[in-house]
Structure formats: structure tokens, C-alpha cells
Design an enzyme around this catalytic site. Sequence first.
Site, mmCIF file in Angstrom:
data_model
loop_
_atom_site.group_PDB
_atom_site.id
_atom_site.type_symbol
_atom_site.label_atom_id
_atom_site.label_comp_id
_atom_site.label_asym_id
_atom_site.label_seq_id
_atom_site.Cartn_x
_atom_site.Cartn_y
_atom_site.Cartn_z
ATOM 1 N N ASP A 440 34.185 -78.998 19.452
ATOM 2 C CA ASP A 440 35.068 -77.849 19.411
ATOM 3 C C ASP A 440 36.497 -78.383 19.540
ATOM 4 O O ASP A 440 36.705 -79.517 19.985
ATOM 5 C CB ASP A 440 34.728 -76.901 20.565
ATOM 6 C CG ASP A 440 35.616 -75.685 20.592
ATOM 7 O OD1 ASP A 440 35.989 -75.200 19.509
ATOM 8 O OD2 ASP A 440 35.960 -75.225 21.695
ATOM 9 N N ASN A 820 31.719 -69.529 23.425
ATOM 10 C CA ASN A 820 31.491 -69.453 21.983
ATOM 11 C C ASN A 820 30.641 -70.600 21.467
ATOM 12 O O ASN A 820 30.153 -70.559 20.341
ATOM 13 C CB ASN A 820 32.839 -69.466 21.243
ATOM 14 C CG ASN A 820 33.665 -68.239 21.559
ATOM 15 O OD1 ASN A 820 33.122 -67.217 21.952
ATOM 16 N ND2 ASN A 820 34.971 -68.343 21.411
#
Length: 1152
Positions: A440, A820
Amino acid sequence: MAFYWRPEWHMKCFCYPCDLQDAEYVLMKTTDEFQEWHKQKVKFMYLKYSPQTDRRDKETLEDVDEFSLLRKNISFTGIQIRYLQHQSIRYIWDPNKRSFIVLRGLEQNVSCSDLHKNYLDGLVYQESQNRKLIYGPNVIAVQVPPYWKLLGKEILNPFYAFQAFSVILWFVEAYYPYAVAIVVMSICSIALSLYTARKQYTMLHDMVQSHNSIRVTVLRKGSASEIVSSSELVPGDVIIIPQQEMILPCDVVLMNGAVVVNESMLTGESVPVTKTPLPDICEAGNYNDPIFRLEDYKRHVLFCGTLIIQVRPYEHYVKAVVIRTGFLTTKGQLVRSILFPKPVDFKLFRDAKRFVVCLVLAAVLGFVYTIIISSIRGEPIPEILLKAFDVITIVVPPALPAAVTVGVVYAQRRLKRRGIYCISPHRINLCGQLNLVCFDKTGTLTENGMDLFGVVRAKNKNFIYSNEDLKMHVFNEDEVLAAMATCHSLTLASSQTTLQGDPLDLTIFRATNWVLEEMVSQARRLKRANPLIIVKPTLNSNSNIATTSGMVCRFRSGIGILRQFPFSSALQRMTVIAKNLDEQSLVAYCKGAPETIVKLCTKESVPDDFLEVMESFTQRGYRVIGLAFREFKGSLKESDIKNVNREFVEQNMTFTGLVILENKLKKITSVVFSELLKAEIRVVMITGDSTLTAIQVAKVSGMIGVKERIIRVKAKSPTATSKATVSWRNVKKIQGGELRGSPQRVTLSEDQPMQSKPRIHFVIDGPSFSVIEDNFPELLPKVTLYGTVFARMSPDMKTKLIKCLQSLDYVVGMCGDGANDCGALKTAHVGISLSQLEASVASPFTSKLPTIECVPILIKEGRAALVTSFCAFKYMALYSMIQYVSVLILYYISSNLGNWEFLYEDLFITSAIAITMSRNKAYEHLVPYRPNANLVSPQLLLSVLMHIALCSTFQMMGFLLVQIQPWYNPWDQGARACASNDTFYGMPSPQRRNSSGILFNMQWKISNYVNTTVFFVSVFQYITIAFVFSMGKPFRKPISTNYLFLAVLVILYLFTLLLMLFPSSSLDTFFEFVCIPYIWRIYILLMVVGHFALSVFLEEVLTNNHRLWNWLSRMNCPSAYLVKHKKLHQELQDDPSWPPVTMPTSHKATVQ
């Protein structure tokens, strides 16, 4: 034991098949790749109140079963219910479907309007009582089993059964010392295992017990509310969320008000999350009533085990409907995954089973050989059987499982000392096989916090900003400032002075220099929808963004936030409905990804140079947030705010500007990428940020080289008049400023084969990824093969990308820090969560290190653990085969090893070596190749077979050479042949025999020349093999750093040399040696040295020669045997038309 491990055998032996509706026992089989069988007994329950007949209150007959959960899930008939329970989940018999159906919660087959219309007042008494029987108590029951139950399960392990067989055999053979030693070690091992298991059960029990029984207020339909224990809650109950902090005992959907919760137990992210009420679709005028799905409405659901931080009531109190209880809840499912883990499908274990089968076959051959040889020599049948069964215990060593797993145990301890925690130890070995790691961006590669770089205002289709100082350009009566101050999900901590929430929201709000006030107590006294949160400017505004007196006057009383639509990763935006308290006007403010925001805005408000201005910032690595607003002007009333849907609010908006944020790269990021790329580990970025920002971060961090080619892949979905298209274009070199950081270029290793084409990187965004997945599935593997940057990816897309990479035979790691990333972290082979929590259920690994430096640490430890497991397995296999050959040689002359000789080999040598040889630490550097993960690969098989052959050759050499010595006499035990110096260095004196020729010493079966020779040769082989298999580089530190192991080897070498070169009558008698000439001892030493030299040569020059095996694989391995991603890469390298950059629309899909 057989029935325990094979319940289907038990069923076939003691039950007969019948129709499922008549069954008393049911045999269940898992549908995964393991195909496990489970036996369960069918039970009955009887409802207290008949759904058709209410025995207590005739007036409420219609309400009793009107919304019965059973009628929504199964075809219910009668008050008797057949069910079975498997792994804490109930299965209810459905007579119409003639099968057992999984009992689910209220989230199944219920619409959003049903929850508001039919459940908001709670359940009637009769229905709640029925559901208590059906669902059982609302507890996550983790029973701490007594020790005797744990012991029964432990001793049914086939490993301990085999150990029991071996111990019984050794006692019969009077091999008491080793039998007692094995019994003691087994007892200690079982005791430690029982203690660890019970401790884990106790910890898990204590963790869930805290919210298993708390007091909650429940609403009852037609009667007053009552305070009950949380264990009595059932799906459909309506509870009142209290004002004080509380850990939720079940999954509930919020019906009114707002609640701030901490979901760190589920996601590993401690940032508070604001939950909003479930909208009433029908009341809002939308008659398209959707089915309630948990995945779509997570923002309205409070999950079991999460901590309630703050409650904001719209009315007198906040109500929530219970949708799942007990093990059906999200936390219950997590606890079930711990109680009933999925079987490990690690390739090492599967290969180990095959190898053990090979050892068993060797044992069978030895078994037959022993019977034949002993029968020819006329030995008694009991002795023949004992010797034959003894061969089996030699070939299959009882300590094999423990020796293989000890490397993982050491690696887990080292990781814990470095702040990396593991809840799935078997995945440590998988870390050693990683060849691709996804990251990420925000908070993982870049800093968690952000700095406001500037604000760009839009007005009259033009951007108005100054390049000299963006922060000072805010105009009078500007809606940009109002959007920055209101569009967030921040909340005040319990101290009412500290703001908490998403770091991005905090940065933007603090830049306004406004203050936030929560008006919960005032709003509770009012019936209409008054603001629960008010933001307003301070009296003395000294913000980084200049404000004029006129603007302050417009918002003097502040802005009240009436309704929040929280940020959604899938939608890439958040929206609030607010009211200017001075003008009493309703306005919606929206912020999110700029390209998403402009789609919601009118064309008249979006500047023509929107893309150019946005890209001028994103290509320099800045994060850009779009802002928009909408004035309702009477189209929305305050009374309708509660149930208005998001689609109505987020339309016909006015684009108002951009917020530019600077997210600095972490210093360690480029260093880690340099290390990974040098090790030929592919790195991929998966982010929700914009494409150009991600490209710049990839360049600065070293993920993409300065001279390497970047191709942007863009796909358009089909419309009624056009087909889906995919375009490919080169990304031009970025001009202008860059993120702060020190980019490093990576030079590929010499072992990497030359590529016929320059290295390319695909960059693709989430919408294009979805279009390709739906319309061009044949392109998806090619895009993911070369994809380096995946931008604007939603959580579901991240998970799909991980699965796509895994389908190409990559061993995928995922490193992220937020909620997420949870799906991707769980899907990847190795998920690493950068969380401050000691253990997070979001991923197998949790790192307290806030940077990605934990990734190379894990890979190094994984490689070391994998190599250690293989070395331990190879050593145990060689140990058993060396002893196997020794025993078969001695069986040939009707001899055997003595008990103390066995004990010295089995306990003092092998056990000490097996425990200490696995302590080698991981090597400091990553090499550009991975350790072999295939236990039956040619490389490892050749190593084992070569060493078996070499050890057998030297033992046979000793066996044959000793028999041709001039002093050898098969009838002479030579026990006292060394009485004088003459005989010590020369010929031993003859022994007296009786008339039948039998030696006076009846221990001749143990004490003979062959036994002594073979024993010394084999003992040195054990030590040599341990040394050879423990060599360090390139995956472990040199053997010289394993001080304890070196000390063990030195002590064993010296003591064995003492026994051989400096004989002592007491030690010879103890070990049942015979005295052999000293010159023969020197010959044995020469054989030992020769074996050592050849073993090191074979292992280092042949087995561990990486370049040799690479060359052999390239010469002999056809492309058909390559893993999928290598095969596809080879095909595309040979395709001159790939990549199709010159074609503007290279692929077209026909609209069906």
C-alpha cells in the site's frame, strides 16, 4: 485411533446408510482441497411457543410468526426441529429441501425497509423465546478443556502411537536406557504441549469472556423495555446503545443516531470510525428496496468486540437491531478460525509425507532382509521378529516431526524480539518463498501524517491560484474553507479537547484553524434534526490559510453538520449535509478523488484545464483532493435529512477547488526497495491514490528505474453505441519538482538472464482494471505480469489483484497499514500489517515497526527457517539410513549394536545435534534466488542419495577391510588382545575356545571387530553430516556464529576420538568394544577424514552450486515445466507486437 482419524470408517463399521431425514448420525465432508470427514449426531429441539399458536396471548397471534427468522431461512413446519451442530455452527433440517441448512442471522433475506418497518420496535416475547432455543445463548463459548481431554487427543496422534510401539519394543529388547529417555522426553513434550494448548484456550476464553455477559437494554414490542444479560440476545432484538464506553456483545445495525467505534480488534487500525444509521429507503421515496447485505452496509453495522467510544443520538436514545449473535458474528468467526484452523497445506509437509513413505518402503525391505538372513542362520523366531521390528524403528525416527519444526520455533522467537508477531507460524516458511510483494502507499511507503501544501480555488470555470504561495489564496465567502472544515469524520476524545480521526481529515481541518464542538446534550433535548457537531472559526484566526473579515462574518455562528455519508473506498469520496447557522441554509459538501468528484459536478463548474492543473501536482507526487458543494435551496427539508439517500445528495454539485497535500516518502522505503530488487523480488504498489502521484512515488522510491519504460494502460467500458476499448501509451518523463527522498537505482545481478526487451512497467487504475477483468479476461494475466503501479484500487480490487497474481504462480506478500487492506492481507500468502497492536487478526504477521523494513526481515527469517527445516529433515533421514545400514551389516554376521552404543548415537549425538543445529540465524543479505522449497526436487534428492551412498560405501569399506586384516579371526573376540605393547601395535593374541569352538565370552554377538569398526565409522558420519548440512551462506549465517552447535560438535568429535585413539578398559567394557590394533584405528581415522572431505565436496560443489543447477535447468527444463508467470513472460518476450503501444485501441470487445 483409526476411528478417531477416519470417522468415515467408524460410520461404516457401526452404522448403516439411510435417508437423510431418518438419520441419527450424519457424515460431513469439507468441500476444500483437504476433503476432511466429520461425524455429527442429529439432535432435536422443541420450541417453547408454537409459531402458529400463542398459548399466552391470543391477541398477539399475528405478530408471533409474522417475521420469524425460520420462515425467512427455511421451510418451517411444526415445533420440533431437527438440527446438528458442527464446529459451533448449527444446521437446521429443512423438510422441503430435504437437507440441513446453515442457520444464519438476520442479515439474510431481509430488506433495508424491513429492518425499519418490522424490527424497529423489537420482538414480541414469544418470538424471542423461540429464537433463544434456535440460536442458543449469545456467547462465544470457548471451553477450556480439562487436561485429561487434551491428553486423550494428544496421545491419539499417530506420532505418539509409533513412539509407544517403539518404546514397547525397546523394553522387550532390554534397551532400557534409551526407552526410558524417550519416555521421559515424550512425557515432557506432551506436558509442554498440554500446558501450551490449555494456556491458549485460557487466553482465548478470557479474551471473549469480557463481553459474553454484560447488561443491555432491550426493547420489547408491545411492552416496556427491559435490562437483560447480553447472553439472552437473539437476532431481531432491538438494543439501546449506552452513552458510556462498552464492548459490543453482538453484531448490530444502527437505526438512528451516530456512533464512534474503535475497530482495531478486527482491522488492526486504531483510527476511530464513525457509524451512521441505516437509511430508510422507502421513507426517502425510493421504492427500489434493496436486500440488506453486510458487505454493502458495513458503515451502518457495529461489529461484535469493537469498542464504543462515543454515542451521538438524533433522538432520545440510539437504537440498533441485532443481526448476528454468538459464533455467527464477525468476532465469532475469527474465534472459530482459531479454534478450528484450516489444515496446513504447506508443500514441505506434503513432500515430507512422501519422503516418510519412501523410508517406510526402505524399512519394509530391511524387515524382509532381516527375516531372510536370520532364518538362514537358524535364529529363534521371537528373536527374528524383534530384530525385524527394530529395523522399522530405526528407519523411521520418532524425533522426525520435532526436528523439522524446531527451525520455525527459533525463527518465531527471533521475529518476536524484533517486534514482528505471528499468529500463523507455518507461514514463516512461506516467507522464504516470496518472489513478489505488494505494498500500500499511504502510511506504508509514505509517512502517516500529511502536510498541507496549498489550496487551489475554482470559480467561473477557472482555477485561481498563485504558484508563489498557494496557502495564502483563499477568497472572501469561499466555499472551499467551509468544505475543508465540515467534510470529515473527526470526533472529540472523551476529554472533549483532543480531536481524533483519519490523519488526512486532521491535517485539512487543522489548517482551517476552526474549532469543533459536539452538541450531543443540546440535540438530545430537541425533537427536530439539530446538528450534533458544529464547526466554527475562532475569534482570532491565525490559520495557514488567510481568511478575510467578510468570510468570518458569514460563518460567525459556525456550520452545523446534520448528516454524514462516511468515506467509502469503493466510492472514493465522503459527503456531509450541513447548515449555515447564520443563514439557516442547507448545503452538501463533498470531498474525494478529483476525477470522482468532477463526475458529480455540473460541467459549467469544472474548469477546462482541470486535468492539466491536477496532473501538474500529482506528477510531482502530491496528493490531490477534490472539493464540491451543493446548495439545496428548498429541495431538501431538515425533516428528510435522516432518510435521504446518498445518490440524491451527490448530484448537480458545484466544483469548488483542490486541496494539495504533501505526503513525504519514508526514508527507509527506497533502501528496502533497493534490497528487494537486488534480490530479484518483484515489488508492486497498490494504492487508492491517483495514478500520477503513484507513478512519482514509484520513481522516487526506486520501484521504477530512471531509464525504464512506463506504459499506462487505460480501458473504457462499453456503452450502448461503442465497444469496450483498451489503450496503451508511454508515460512521458516528468518535469518539475519531486517528492523528498533519495532514489536509488538497482543493478540486476549477474545471475539474471539477459532480456531481449527493455524492462517495462504497466500502470493501471482501478476502473480500467475492472473493465479488463470483465471484457478482456485474456489480457488480465499479461497486464498483472508487467503491472507495477495499480492506482485508484478499492479494497475488493486489491483482493482480486492478489488472487490474479497468485494464479500466475507467484508467492505473494502484502504489506499494508489500514482497514482497506484487510482483504488483501488475508488473501496473500504472507500478509504483513503495520500496526501498533501486538497481534492483529487482520493478517498472519503484525509488525510494530512502522516502516516496510519488516519485509526483508521476514523474508530473511523465512529463508533461514525453510533451509533449516530442510537441513533438519535431511539430517534425520541420513541419521536413520546410516544406522539402518550399520544394523543390516551387523545382522549379516548375526551381530548388532549394543544398548549403550545405540544410546550414544540416538541420544547424545542425534538429539543434541537436532536441537542445536537449527539455531543458525538468518543471513544479513538477500541473494537473488530463493531456497528450494521442493523436498523431492532433483537437487535435494541427489544430495540425500549421494550422502546415503557415500556413508554406505565407507561402512562397507570398513566391514570388508577389517575382515581381510591378518589379525582378524571371526571366532576371536579380541577383548584382551591389547595386554602388551607388542600386541597393541601388532597382532592380537589368540583366545581360548571350548571344545565346540564357541568363545567363552557369550557377548560375542555385540563385542566383535566388525561391530567396533562399523560403530566408529558411523558415529563420525553422524557428526560429519551434521556439519555439512549446517553450512551457512547464502541463507543463514556461517556455522561459526552458532556457538552452541559448534560446542556440541567439538565435544562429540573429541569424545569419539578419545574412545577410538585412546582406549580405556572401563569405557571399552561399558560400550562393549573389542580391542583392535592401533594401526587399524589410524585406518579408521583416515576413512573418517576421507568421508569428511568427500561429503563437503559433494555438498558444496554439487548440491549447493546454484549456477550449476541454474545451467542444468535451462538446458534440460522445457518451457512447459516453467511456472506460469515465467512461461507467460517467455512467450511475450518472443512476441514482437507486445506491448501494443503503437495501437491507440489495441483490443476491442463485442458488446453482447
